[in-house]
Design a protein around this motif. Structure first.
Motif, PDB file in Angstrom:
ATOM      1  N   ALA A  93       0.854  -1.192   0.000  1.00 42.90           N
ATOM      2  CA  ALA A  93       0.000   0.000   0.000  1.00 42.90           C
ATOM      3  C   ALA A  93       0.890   1.242   0.000  1.00 42.90           C
ATOM      4  CB  ALA A  93      -0.906   0.001   1.225  1.00 42.90           C
ATOM      5  N   SER A  94       0.587   2.201  -0.867  1.00 40.12           N
ATOM      6  CA  SER A  94       1.456   3.372  -1.007  1.00 40.12           C
ATOM      7  C   SER A  94       1.194   4.437   0.049  1.00 40.12           C
ATOM      8  CB  SER A  94       1.337   3.962  -2.414  1.00 40.12           C
ATOM      9  OG  SER A  94      -0.012   4.198  -2.740  1.00 40.12           O
ATOM     10  N   GLY A  95       0.539   4.068   1.141  1.00 39.89           N
ATOM     11  CA  GLY A  95       0.344   4.934   2.289  1.00 39.89           C
ATOM     12  C   GLY A  95      -0.068   4.079   3.479  1.00 39.89           C
ATOM     13  N   GLY A 137       3.216  -0.923   4.285  1.00 38.09           N
ATOM     14  CA  GLY A 137       2.701   0.414   3.983  1.00 38.09           C
ATOM     15  C   GLY A 137       3.797   1.372   3.570  1.00 38.09           C
ATOM     16  N   PHE A 138       3.549   2.667   3.826  1.00 40.72           N
ATOM     17  CA  PHE A 138       4.496   3.695   3.387  1.00 40.72           C
ATOM     18  C   PHE A 138       4.289   4.947   4.245  1.00 40.72           C
ATOM     19  CE2 PHE A 138       6.951   6.496   0.880  1.00 40.72           C
ATOM     20  CZ  PHE A 138       7.605   5.790  -0.125  1.00 40.72           C
ATOM     21  N   ASN A 139       5.351   5.440   4.875  1.00 41.33           N
ATOM     22  CA  ASN A 139       5.404   6.707   5.630  1.00 41.33           C
ATOM     23  C   ASN A 139       5.892   6.546   7.052  1.00 41.33           C
ATOM     24  OD1 ASN A 139       4.707   8.562   3.705  1.00 41.33           O
ATOM     25  ND2 ASN A 139       2.618   8.877   4.445  1.00 41.33           N
ATOM     26  N   ASN A 140       5.670   5.378   7.673  1.00 37.93           N
ATOM     27  CA  ASN A 140       5.983   5.173   9.076  1.00 37.93           C
ATOM     28  C   ASN A 140       5.214   6.160   9.960  1.00 37.93           C
ATOM     29  OD1 ASN A 140       7.188   3.903  11.269  1.00 37.93           O
ATOM     30  ND2 ASN A 140       8.955   5.279  11.270  1.00 37.93           N
ATOM     31  N   ASP A 141       3.905   6.283   9.707  1.00 40.81           N
ATOM     32  CA  ASP A 141       3.034   7.096  10.554  1.00 40.81           C
ATOM     33  C   ASP A 141       2.896   6.431  11.929  1.00 40.81           C
ATOM     34  OD1 ASP A 141       2.602   8.902   8.538  1.00 40.81           O
ATOM     35  OD2 ASP A 141       0.691   8.026   7.899  1.00 40.81           O
ATOM     36  N   PRO A 160      -1.448  -6.744  13.624  1.00 40.85           N
ATOM     37  CA  PRO A 160      -0.024  -6.683  13.967  1.00 40.85           C
ATOM     38  C   PRO A 160       0.600  -5.354  13.539  1.00 40.85           C
ATOM     39  CG  PRO A 160      -0.329  -7.945  11.961  1.00 40.85           C
ATOM     40  CD  PRO A 160      -1.703  -7.634  12.464  1.00 40.85           C
ATOM     41  N   ASN A 161       1.729  -5.020  14.183  1.00 40.60           N
ATOM     42  CA  ASN A 161       2.448  -3.795  13.804  1.00 40.60           C
ATOM     43  C   ASN A 161       2.762  -3.813  12.318  1.00 40.60           C
ATOM     44  OD1 ASN A 161       4.480  -3.274  16.809  1.00 40.60           O
ATOM     45  ND2 ASN A 161       2.301  -3.076  16.466  1.00 40.60           N
ATOM     46  N   LEU A 162       2.653  -2.638  11.706  1.00 43.52           N
ATOM     47  CA  LEU A 162       2.757  -2.526  10.250  1.00 43.52           C
ATOM     48  C   LEU A 162       4.192  -2.324   9.766  1.00 43.52           C
ATOM     49  CD1 LEU A 162       1.351  -2.150   7.452  1.00 43.52           C
ATOM     50  CD2 LEU A 162       1.159   0.288   8.026  1.00 43.52           C
ATOM     51  N   SER A 163       4.632  -3.183   8.866  1.00 48.10           N
ATOM     52  CA  SER A 163       5.877  -2.932   8.138  1.00 48.10           C
ATOM     53  C   SER A 163       5.640  -1.730   7.226  1.00 48.10           C
ATOM     54  CB  SER A 163       6.276  -4.143   7.302  1.00 48.10           C
ATOM     55  OG  SER A 163       6.594  -5.238   8.120  1.00 48.10           O
ATOM     56  N   THR A 164       6.662  -0.916   7.024  1.00 46.07           N
ATOM     57  CA  THR A 164       6.448   0.314   6.267  1.00 46.07           C
ATOM     58  C   THR A 164       7.766   0.817   5.688  1.00 46.07           C
ATOM     59  OG1 THR A 164       5.406   2.522   6.416  1.00 46.07           O
ATOM     60  CG2 THR A 164       6.739   1.819   8.291  1.00 46.07           C
ATOM     61  N   ILE A 165       7.666   1.882   4.925  1.00 49.55           N
ATOM     62  CA  ILE A 165       8.845   2.563   4.381  1.00 49.55           C
ATOM     63  C   ILE A 165       9.052   3.844   5.169  1.00 49.55           C
ATOM     64  CG2 ILE A 165       9.851   3.714   2.369  1.00 49.55           C
ATOM     65  CD1 ILE A 165       9.707   0.733   1.987  1.00 49.55           C
ATOM     66  N   THR A 166      10.239   4.057   5.696  1.00 53.75           N
ATOM     67  CA  THR A 166      10.516   5.293   6.431  1.00 53.75           C
ATOM     68  C   THR A 166      10.454   6.480   5.473  1.00 53.75           C
ATOM     69  OG1 THR A 166      12.904   5.094   6.069  1.00 53.75           O
ATOM     70  CG2 THR A 166      12.006   4.126   8.092  1.00 53.75           C
ATOM     71  N   HIS A 167       9.950   7.582   5.986  1.00 47.82           N
ATOM     72  CA  HIS A 167       9.808   8.800   5.180  1.00 47.82           C
ATOM     73  C   HIS A 167      10.310   9.942   6.063  1.00 47.82           C
ATOM     74  CE1 HIS A 167       6.991  10.769   1.955  1.00 47.82           C
ATOM     75  NE2 HIS A 167       8.219  11.250   1.931  1.00 47.82           N
ATOM     76  N   PRO A 168      11.555  10.403   5.858  1.00 48.77           N
ATOM     77  CA  PRO A 168      12.201  11.313   6.816  1.00 48.77           C
ATOM     78  C   PRO A 168      11.623  12.725   6.791  1.00 48.77           C
ATOM     79  CG  PRO A 168      13.588  11.014   4.888  1.00 48.77           C
ATOM     80  CD  PRO A 168      12.408  10.098   4.700  1.00 48.77           C
ATOM     81  N   ALA A 169      10.402  12.861   7.326  1.00 47.25           N
ATOM     82  CA  ALA A 169       9.665  14.122   7.222  1.00 47.25           C
ATOM     83  C   ALA A 169      10.385  15.286   7.898  1.00 47.25           C
ATOM     84  CB  ALA A 169       8.273  13.939   7.817  1.00 47.25           C
ATOM     85  N   ALA A 170      10.791  15.103   9.160  1.00 50.70           N
ATOM     86  CA  ALA A 170      11.428  16.197   9.892  1.00 50.70           C
ATOM     87  C   ALA A 170      12.732  16.626   9.219  1.00 50.70           C
ATOM     88  CB  ALA A 170      11.691  15.774  11.337  1.00 50.70           C
TER      89      ALA A 170
END
Length: 343
Positions: free
Chosen positions: A252-254, A280-284, A292-302
């Motif tokens: 999922a792209s989000g 997923g995507f974003n590491n919200d 279960p906890n979601l695997s995701t792509i980190t998105h270095p917002a700060a």
């Protein structure tokens, strides 16, 4: 003094029987004013509740020590972290931040860009509204040498600074992770056809990862959401889960889409990740709350916010504006959690 009245230097001048020019210089510790007078003026100013009008001072000097930030919304965790990165960096250099949200409306974005220009901001950082295709309303800043940085959602053809991640590479890594977990029939939740190159690049990475591993992409496994919301994510997830041969993995792209996929699968009695692995995507923040906890792509917002602000500040202070309007790419990583970890 009348209650709620804004105290000005004219009020202080009247009370002390001094010229307004003397009051103004005293408040700025000007060398032509005696130390005794400076102390007296500042003491009375404090007693009267005087607050300097920095905006008016900025307008007189054609600059406001203010950076304008125009984003789709402040409620998304990614964008709130982005804004935090901008504010912390700006404040360290004595700059204020004005935040405006377009709510993904092109018309609102145009109006707010005009408002920021009229406020004579020193620089602008923008993440585009999803419905924006024409970016000519930002040309007003460039024409006046006001530094402009696009971040995350950026236009393809606009010669200015851009701070982004490599969405193609991130999409590729997310899909390849699922393949490495043994998935061969991978669904993809996207919003690419309606909301720009950010999602289309992630999908391009998804398709190329499949091809690299000799998996034939199937049109039925790609579902395009009407909006990036939980409700639309549920509808899209159910389209995949209703297939005669359902997917064994979903990229999922989000994160909100991925969470909807997890919950839709669980309602059908499917186990995540045993029956269907999801990333997923974003590491919200929600990615660590969902079970279960979601695997995701980190998105270095700060970090993206910090770098955007640093670019603005560098170009405000530079006597000669930088000619190189380059793109800054930040790295992303696959953050493996329970939702995708089969192996």
């Amino acid at each position: 003094m009348e209650e709620n009245k804004v105290v000005t230097i004219y009020d202080i001048a009247e009370k002390l029987n001094l010229a307004t020019s003397t009051i103004s210089r005293a408040l700025k510790d000007h060398h032509t004013i005696s130390e005794k007078t400076i102390k007296k003026v500042k003491k009375v100013a404090e007693e009267m509740g005087y607050v300097p009008n920095t905006l008016a001072a900025g307008l007189r000097g054609n600059k406001t020590q203010t950076i304008g930030v125009l984003v789709p919304t402040v409620t998304q965790p990614f964008l709130s972290s982005l804004i935090s990165g901008i504010e912390i960096t700006a404040q360290k250099s004595g700059y204020n931040v004005i935040i405006m949200q377009s709510n993904d409306s092109y018309e609102a974005e145009v109006s707010m860009a005009k408002s920021l220009y009229g406020s004579r901001v020193s620089g602008v950082i923008c993440s585009l509204a999803m419905k924006t295709t024409d970016t000519s309303h930002f040309q007003q800043f460039v024409s006046k040498d006001i530094p402009l940085v696009f971040v995350d959602r950026v236009p393809k053809d606009f010669d200015t600074f851009k701070v982004i991640i490599d969405n193609y590479a991130a999409g590729f890594k997310a899909t390849e992770h699922l393949i490495e977990q043994g998935c061969t029939r991978i669904g993809h939740l996207t919003a690419g056809s309606k909301f720009g190159n950010l999602y289309t690049e992630r999908m391009r990475g998804y398709l190329d990862a499949l091809k690299k591993h000799n998996i034939t992409p199937k049109e039925e496994l790609i579902v395009d959401l009407k909006a990036v919301t939980y409700e639309e994510g549920v509808k899209a997830s159910n389209k995949l889960l209703d297939l005669k041969t359902r997917p064994d993995g979903i990229f999922a792209s989000g994160d909100i889409m991925a969470v909807s996929a997890i919950q839709s699968a669980k309602k059908r009695g499917l186990k995540v990740p045993e029956d269907i692995a999801i990333i997923g995507f974003n590491n919200d923040p929600i990615s660590e709350i969902i079970d279960p906890n979601l695997s995701t792509i980190t998105h270095p917002a700060a970090k993206m916010g910090q770098i955007s602000a640093e670019i603005i500040l560098k170009n405000i202070k530079s006597a000669k504006k930088s000619a190189e309007k380059g793109i800054t790419y930040l790295d992303t990583e696959v953050l493996v959690r329970e939702s995708s970890q089969k192996n």
